[in-house]
Design a protein around this motif. Structure first.
Motif, PDB file in Angstrom:
ATOM      1  N   GLN A 205      -2.390  14.768  -3.023  1.00 35.18           N
ATOM      2  CA  GLN A 205      -1.378  13.781  -2.638  1.00 35.18           C
ATOM      3  C   GLN A 205      -2.015  12.741  -1.732  1.00 35.18           C
ATOM      4  O   GLN A 205      -2.554  13.080  -0.681  1.00 35.18           O
ATOM      5  N   ILE A 206      -1.934  11.490  -2.132  1.00 33.25           N
ATOM      6  CA  ILE A 206      -2.418  10.383  -1.306  1.00 33.25           C
ATOM      7  C   ILE A 206      -1.272   9.898  -0.434  1.00 33.25           C
ATOM      8  O   ILE A 206      -0.233   9.456  -0.936  1.00 33.25           O
ATOM      9  N   ASP A 207      -1.445   9.979   0.880  1.00 34.42           N
ATOM     10  CA  ASP A 207      -0.425   9.505   1.827  1.00 34.42           C
ATOM     11  C   ASP A 207      -0.716   8.058   2.195  1.00 34.42           C
ATOM     12  O   ASP A 207      -1.762   7.764   2.787  1.00 34.42           O
ATOM     13  N   ASP A 208       0.224   7.171   1.870  1.00 37.91           N
ATOM     14  CA  ASP A 208      -0.014   5.741   2.101  1.00 37.91           C
ATOM     15  C   ASP A 208       1.263   5.027   2.551  1.00 37.91           C
ATOM     16  O   ASP A 208       1.811   4.194   1.821  1.00 37.91           O
ATOM     17  N   PRO A 209       1.768   5.313   3.764  1.00 39.35           N
ATOM     18  CA  PRO A 209       2.888   4.522   4.276  1.00 39.35           C
ATOM     19  C   PRO A 209       2.496   3.083   4.558  1.00 39.35           C
ATOM     20  O   PRO A 209       3.357   2.210   4.718  1.00 39.35           O
ATOM     21  N   PHE A 210       1.201   2.825   4.588  1.00 39.45           N
ATOM     22  CA  PHE A 210       0.687   1.514   4.998  1.00 39.45           C
ATOM     23  C   PHE A 210       0.975   0.422   3.960  1.00 39.45           C
ATOM     24  O   PHE A 210       1.124  -0.737   4.299  1.00 39.45           O
ATOM     25  N   LEU A 211       1.080   0.801   2.690  1.00 35.35           N
ATOM     26  CA  LEU A 211       1.410  -0.188   1.668  1.00 35.35           C
ATOM     27  C   LEU A 211       2.825  -0.709   1.861  1.00 35.35           C
ATOM     28  O   LEU A 211       3.052  -1.926   1.889  1.00 35.35           O
ATOM     29  N   SER A 212       3.789   0.186   2.011  1.00 37.92           N
ATOM     30  CA  SER A 212       5.173  -0.244   2.220  1.00 37.92           C
ATOM     31  C   SER A 212       5.330  -0.985   3.543  1.00 37.92           C
ATOM     32  O   SER A 212       6.042  -1.988   3.628  1.00 37.92           O
ATOM     33  N   ASP A 213       4.664  -0.495   4.565  1.00 43.20           N
ATOM     34  CA  ASP A 213       4.745  -1.142   5.877  1.00 43.20           C
ATOM     35  C   ASP A 213       4.199  -2.566   5.829  1.00 43.20           C
ATOM     36  O   ASP A 213       4.708  -3.465   6.506  1.00 43.20           O
ATOM     37  N   LEU A 214       3.186  -2.778   5.017  1.00 43.24           N
ATOM     38  CA  LEU A 214       2.571  -4.102   4.881  1.00 43.24           C
ATOM     39  C   LEU A 214       3.594  -5.159   4.492  1.00 43.24           C
ATOM     40  O   LEU A 214       3.592  -6.277   5.021  1.00 43.24           O
ATOM     41  N   PHE A 215       4.505  -4.808   3.576  1.00 43.15           N
ATOM     42  CA  PHE A 215       5.461  -5.798   3.074  1.00 43.15           C
ATOM     43  C   PHE A 215       6.612  -6.067   4.038  1.00 43.15           C
ATOM     44  O   PHE A 215       7.446  -6.936   3.769  1.00 43.15           O
ATOM     45  N   GLY A 216       6.648  -5.352   5.144  1.00 38.90           N
ATOM     46  CA  GLY A 216       7.617  -5.655   6.192  1.00 38.90           C
ATOM     47  C   GLY A 216       6.959  -6.130   7.467  1.00 38.90           C
ATOM     48  O   GLY A 216       7.623  -6.275   8.501  1.00 38.90           O
ATOM     49  N   ASP A 217       5.658  -6.396   7.418  1.00 39.92           N
ATOM     50  CA  ASP A 217       4.898  -6.759   8.610  1.00 39.92           C
ATOM     51  C   ASP A 217       4.941  -8.271   8.827  1.00 39.92           C
ATOM     52  O   ASP A 217       4.416  -9.041   8.018  1.00 39.92           O
TER      53      ASP A 217
END
Length: 386
Positions: A205-217
């Motif tokens: 499992q690749i954990d990547d909250p950073f992609l979704s967070d990027l679009f709200g940054d």
């Protein structure tokens, strides 16, 4: 997706992290602070915690189980333990969820002190890349693999997964000439961990909250977000080279647990990049009431053949235990859009992404949520396979 696709019922899983026992937290905290500690006793306690955690998942009705991330104290300490080339910057202030904090400063001031980070065994200290990134986590990874294998012995399960961080989540760059070079270097190092997990027989499992967070940054404009997302996906796919997609699942989320959460990105902004990751399954927040309506997106977005969606149908953002009938409704409406064999019942996010004395969803409630997840999946299965 191997181990996650079924032809006669909806399988159940979750995102990974679960609360650690308090005595293990005490030992973990002492270890992180450099205090004297019996290493053999510490590793034995981790092993015991993993065994208990796996057993309880199976008893609660989880089909695709994991180690609960019992050995990990949080993203940033985990990165520093597994990768060379980074240093901590405790004096460097890191603003998390800037748009949310700006909109609700009083709420988040209290929240970070008392809830999300307040009880953590290790502070969330920013880390910076100051040298070549190299993997040095072989021994720690092997212990995790051995612990999970031992815990699975005699425990009923369909499959087991093990989480690992995406290249996008390893910190800031002060060494490589470009951020793209940095993320690719991080991915090349993490490839060792990814391969080790898959070769051990687990789903990665690749954990990547950073992609979704990027679009709200708010620090990035629309063009910068898209360019950076391209880098994230490119670096991750390069890191996954040679690993069969059906042995990989990708998880993205919004990073916050309890809060207003009105400045999160829409799944519509993220989905095209998410589906380009070379994975067989995609895990995302769907029980979160700020995003539950987004199941309509799958009326127009086509899921590639052989791929699986792992929507959250229970959430880490509330201590309310979801009703099994409502869980079933969430599963059925999505299954009717993408195919019943292409849906696995999951959770929005992990229930203890930081090793903390104060998990925001109480441990007793987490197990009740898992039981509701099991019951909801059974109800949905009866409707979808009459």
């Amino acid at each position: 997706m191997a181990g996650q696709q079924n032809t006669d019922r909806i399988l159940t899983t979750h995102v990974g992290s679960l609360p650690r026992p308090h005595d293990l937290l005490d030992m973990m905290k002492a270890r992180l602070e450099g205090r004297p500690l019996d290493e053999a006793a510490y590793h034995a306690r981790v092993q015991g915690a993993v065994a208990d955690c796996v057993r309880r998942q199976a008893e609660a009705g989880i089909d695709i189980v994991c180690d609960g991330e019992q050995s990990k104290s949080g993203f940033y300490t985990y990165v520093r333990e597994r990768l060379d080339g980074f240093e901590a910057r405790p004096q460097q202030r890191r603003v998390m969820f800037a748009a949310e904090v700006a909109a609700f400063p009083e709420y988040y001031d209290q929240y970070f002190k008392t809830a999300m980070l307040g009880g953590a065994v290790a502070p969330a200290v920013p880390i910076v890349c100051t040298g070549p990134v190299r993997y040095r986590g072989a021994a720690a990874l092997q212990r995790d693999i051995d612990n999970l294998k031992a815990a699975l012995d005699g425990v009923p399960h369909v499959a087991a997964f093990m989480p690992a961080v995406a290249p996008s989540g390893v910190g800031e760059n002060e060494f490589y000439p470009t951020d793209e070079a940095f993320f690719h270097a991080a991915g090349a190092a993490l490839h060792t961990e990814y391969q080790g997990i898959v070769h051990a027989g687990f789903i990665l499992q690749i954990d990547d909250p950073f992609l979704s967070d990027l679009f709200g940054d708010p620090a990035f404009d629309a063009a910068q977000r898209k360019a950076r997302a391209e880098i994230y996906v490119g670096a991750l796919n390069a890191a996954l080279a040679g690993i069969p997609p059906e042995r990989v699942r990708y998880h993205t989320c919004y990073g916050i647990n309890h809060g207003p959460r009105v400045h999160e990105a829409a799944l519509a902004d993220v989905v095209a990049y998410m589906l380009r990751v070379n994975a067989g399954g995609y895990s995302f927040e769907a029980a979160n009431v700020r995003h539950e309506h987004e199941y309509h997106l799958w009326e127009t977005v086509k899921l590639q053949e052989g791929k699986v969606l792992i929507p959250g149908v229970i959430t880490h953002s509330s201590n309310i235990v979801e009703h099994p009938e409502w869980i079933a409704e969430r599963l059925v409406r999505l299954a009717r859009l993408v195919g019943r064999e292409n849906v696995v019942a999951g959770a929005d996010c992990g229930f203890s992404s930081q090793a903390t004395y104060r998990p925001e969803v109480h441990p007793t409630v987490i197990w009740a949520k898992f039981e509701a997840l099991r019951d909801g999946a059974r109800i949905a299965s009866r409707q979808l396979w009459p």
